[in-house]
Design a protein around this motif. Structure first.
Motif, mmCIF file in Angstrom:
data_model
loop_
_atom_site.group_PDB
_atom_site.id
_atom_site.type_symbol
_atom_site.label_atom_id
_atom_site.label_comp_id
_atom_site.label_asym_id
_atom_site.label_seq_id
_atom_site.Cartn_x
_atom_site.Cartn_y
_atom_site.Cartn_z
ATOM 1 N N LYS A 1 0.862 -1.184 0.000
ATOM 2 C CA LYS A 1 0.000 0.000 0.000
ATOM 3 C C LYS A 1 0.895 1.229 0.000
ATOM 4 O O LYS A 1 2.062 1.137 0.388
ATOM 5 N N SER A 2 0.349 2.334 -0.415
ATOM 6 C CA SER A 2 1.130 3.571 -0.358
ATOM 7 C C SER A 2 1.045 4.092 1.063
ATOM 8 O O SER A 2 0.049 4.695 1.458
ATOM 9 N N SER A 3 2.091 3.825 1.816
ATOM 10 C CA SER A 3 2.077 4.108 3.246
ATOM 11 C C SER A 3 2.599 5.521 3.546
ATOM 12 O O SER A 3 3.461 6.041 2.837
ATOM 13 N N GLY B 1 3.516 18.265 0.184
ATOM 14 C CA GLY B 1 2.634 17.250 0.776
ATOM 15 C C GLY B 1 3.341 15.919 0.960
ATOM 16 O O GLY B 1 3.034 15.161 1.882
ATOM 17 N N ASN B 2 4.276 15.643 0.081
ATOM 18 C CA ASN B 2 5.018 14.378 0.171
ATOM 19 C C ASN B 2 6.118 14.429 1.233
ATOM 20 O O ASN B 2 6.473 13.407 1.816
ATOM 21 N N GLN B 3 6.645 15.616 1.449
ATOM 22 C CA GLN B 3 7.760 15.737 2.415
ATOM 23 C C GLN B 3 7.325 15.336 3.826
ATOM 24 O O GLN B 3 8.099 14.763 4.578
ATOM 25 N N ILE C 1 6.014 8.122 -5.642
ATOM 26 C CA ILE C 1 5.542 9.499 -5.794
ATOM 27 C C ILE C 1 5.905 10.070 -7.162
ATOM 28 O O ILE C 1 6.893 9.695 -7.784
ATOM 29 N N GLY C 2 5.051 10.979 -7.583
ATOM 30 C CA GLY C 2 5.247 11.628 -8.871
ATOM 31 C C GLY C 2 5.454 13.127 -8.727
ATOM 32 O O GLY C 2 5.586 13.830 -9.725
ATOM 33 N N GLY C 3 5.482 13.600 -7.482
ATOM 34 C CA GLY C 3 5.597 15.049 -7.270
ATOM 35 C C GLY C 3 6.963 15.456 -6.746
ATOM 36 O O GLY C 3 7.278 15.238 -5.585
ATOM 37 N N THR D 1 -7.940 6.672 -0.256
ATOM 38 C CA THR D 1 -7.599 6.325 -1.638
ATOM 39 C C THR D 1 -7.465 4.818 -1.837
ATOM 40 O O THR D 1 -7.282 4.369 -2.945
ATOM 41 N N ARG D 2 -7.561 4.043 -0.779
ATOM 42 C CA ARG D 2 -7.329 2.600 -0.918
ATOM 43 C C ARG D 2 -8.595 1.850 -1.342
ATOM 44 O O ARG D 2 -9.165 1.081 -0.586
ATOM 45 N N GLU D 3 -9.019 2.146 -2.549
ATOM 46 C CA GLU D 3 -10.196 1.482 -3.113
ATOM 47 C C GLU D 3 -9.869 1.107 -4.543
ATOM 48 O O GLU D 3 -8.969 1.667 -5.139
ATOM 49 N N ARG D 4 -10.635 0.190 -5.087
ATOM 50 C CA ARG D 4 -10.499 -0.119 -6.508
ATOM 51 C C ARG D 4 -11.881 -0.202 -7.134
ATOM 52 O O ARG D 4 -12.844 -0.572 -6.476
ATOM 53 N N ASN D 5 -11.968 0.155 -8.415
ATOM 54 C CA ASN D 5 -13.225 0.078 -9.142
ATOM 55 C C ASN D 5 -13.595 -1.385 -9.385
ATOM 56 O O ASN D 5 -12.754 -2.275 -9.233
HETATM 57 C C1 LIG Z 1 3.310 7.266 -10.718
HETATM 58 C C2 LIG Z 1 2.691 7.474 -9.351
HETATM 59 C C3 LIG Z 1 2.799 8.709 -8.759
HETATM 60 C C4 LIG Z 1 2.275 8.928 -7.468
HETATM 61 N N1 LIG Z 1 2.475 10.130 -6.869
HETATM 62 C C5 LIG Z 1 2.069 10.298 -5.592
HETATM 63 C C6 LIG Z 1 2.394 11.494 -4.905
HETATM 64 O O1 LIG Z 1 3.060 12.396 -5.436
HETATM 65 N N2 LIG Z 1 1.972 11.624 -3.616
HETATM 66 C C7 LIG Z 1 1.242 10.634 -3.004
HETATM 67 O O2 LIG Z 1 0.892 10.798 -1.821
HETATM 68 N N3 LIG Z 1 0.948 9.485 -3.630
HETATM 69 C C8 LIG Z 1 1.340 9.281 -4.899
HETATM 70 N N4 LIG Z 1 1.084 8.089 -5.542
HETATM 71 C C9 LIG Z 1 0.381 7.022 -4.819
HETATM 72 C C10 LIG Z 1 -1.054 6.864 -5.296
HETATM 73 O O3 LIG Z 1 -1.843 7.915 -4.795
HETATM 74 C C11 LIG Z 1 -1.573 5.485 -4.836
HETATM 75 O O4 LIG Z 1 -0.828 4.482 -5.470
HETATM 76 C C12 LIG Z 1 -3.055 5.288 -5.120
HETATM 77 O O5 LIG Z 1 -3.837 6.192 -4.393
HETATM 78 C C13 LIG Z 1 -3.513 3.876 -4.775
HETATM 79 O O6 LIG Z 1 -3.246 3.591 -3.419
HETATM 80 P P1 LIG Z 1 -2.326 2.351 -3.003
HETATM 81 O O7 LIG Z 1 -0.964 2.536 -3.613
HETATM 82 O O8 LIG Z 1 -2.262 2.396 -1.491
HETATM 83 O O9 LIG Z 1 -2.965 1.103 -3.509
HETATM 84 C C14 LIG Z 1 1.586 7.870 -6.800
HETATM 85 C C15 LIG Z 1 1.480 6.618 -7.435
HETATM 86 C C16 LIG Z 1 2.023 6.418 -8.677
HETATM 87 C C17 LIG Z 1 1.937 5.043 -9.311
#
Ligand SMILES: Cc1cc2nc3c(=O)[nH]c(=O)nc-3n(C[C@H](O)[C@H](O)[C@H](O)COP(=O)(O)O)c2cc1C
Length: 184
Positions: free
Chosen positions: A11-13, A67-69, A119-121, A165-169
């Protein structure tokens, strides 16, 4: 698939503790990344790891969007996934290959009991400057990795904003047999 499958556990922790990762953990993640498939086995990735113990760590964190920091600063490792030097025209498959590589990294880290967050930011020029990335390369994405922290030590607001954000369609929204638009 069972719920102990690392694909589901990943998960994105936002919940890291500041312990350093071992060299073995880092190398295991890097090796998994490098065993990703790539177009013509071109292996177009260059991965730069900046650990908590490096004097570049706070610098690379400051290159991320604000926000990421907030949560990334508590991690143990920042992995910058960039392309190798691109001499010719950029091939979009390169980023696809690097995406596979990054997913391997996240799955391996999850198997090791670590937390990750892609992260992408970020500020491209600042990342280039800190990690000495040449102009002929592009940063594809940045992966934050760390040991799991205690939920009680991070703000409820931060947890809630990311849990949402931890949901899927439904599968039917993304998959059809035979042709686009046919029912699943
Ligand atoms: C290419 C990419 C860029 C992302 N950039 C960010 C980001 O800048 N900040 C952030 O909090 N999450 C970022 N995420 C995480 C997504 O928000 C996250 O993968 C999505 O909400 C699904 O949640 P999960 O990873 O817990 O399944 C990014 C994910 C990907 C794949």
């Amino acid at each position: 698939m069972s719920r102990d499958n690392p694909i589901f556990l990943r998960k994105s922790s936002v919940n890291f503790n500041s312990d350093s990762l071992s060299k073995a953990e880092i190398e295991s993640i890097v090796k998994a990344s490098m065993w990703a498939p790539s177009s013509r086995n071109g292996q177009p990735w260059r991965i730069i790891g900046i650990t908590k113990d490096s004097d570049k760590f706070t610098k690379i964190i400051s290159c991320l969007s604000s926000g990421n920091q907030i949560w990334a600063k508590n991690s143990g490792l920042v992995l910058i996934f960039s392309t190798k030097k691109i001499e010719d025209e950029f091939n979009p498959k390169t980023f696809l290959d690097i995406g596979f590589s990054g997913q391997n990294a996240m799955i391996e880290a999850t198997k090791l009991g670590l937390e990750t967050h892609p992260i992408g930011g970020w500020d491209e020029e600042s990342v280039r400057s800190v990690a000495k990335i040449p102009q002929e390369s592009k940063v594809a994405f940045i992966l934050i990795v760390g040991k799991p922290g205690k939920e009680s030590e991070i703000s409820e607001e931060l947890i809630n904003s990311h849990e949402k954000t931890r949901e899927r369609n439904a599968v039917s929204e993304h998959f059809n047999y035979d042709q686009w638009g046919e029912k699943f």
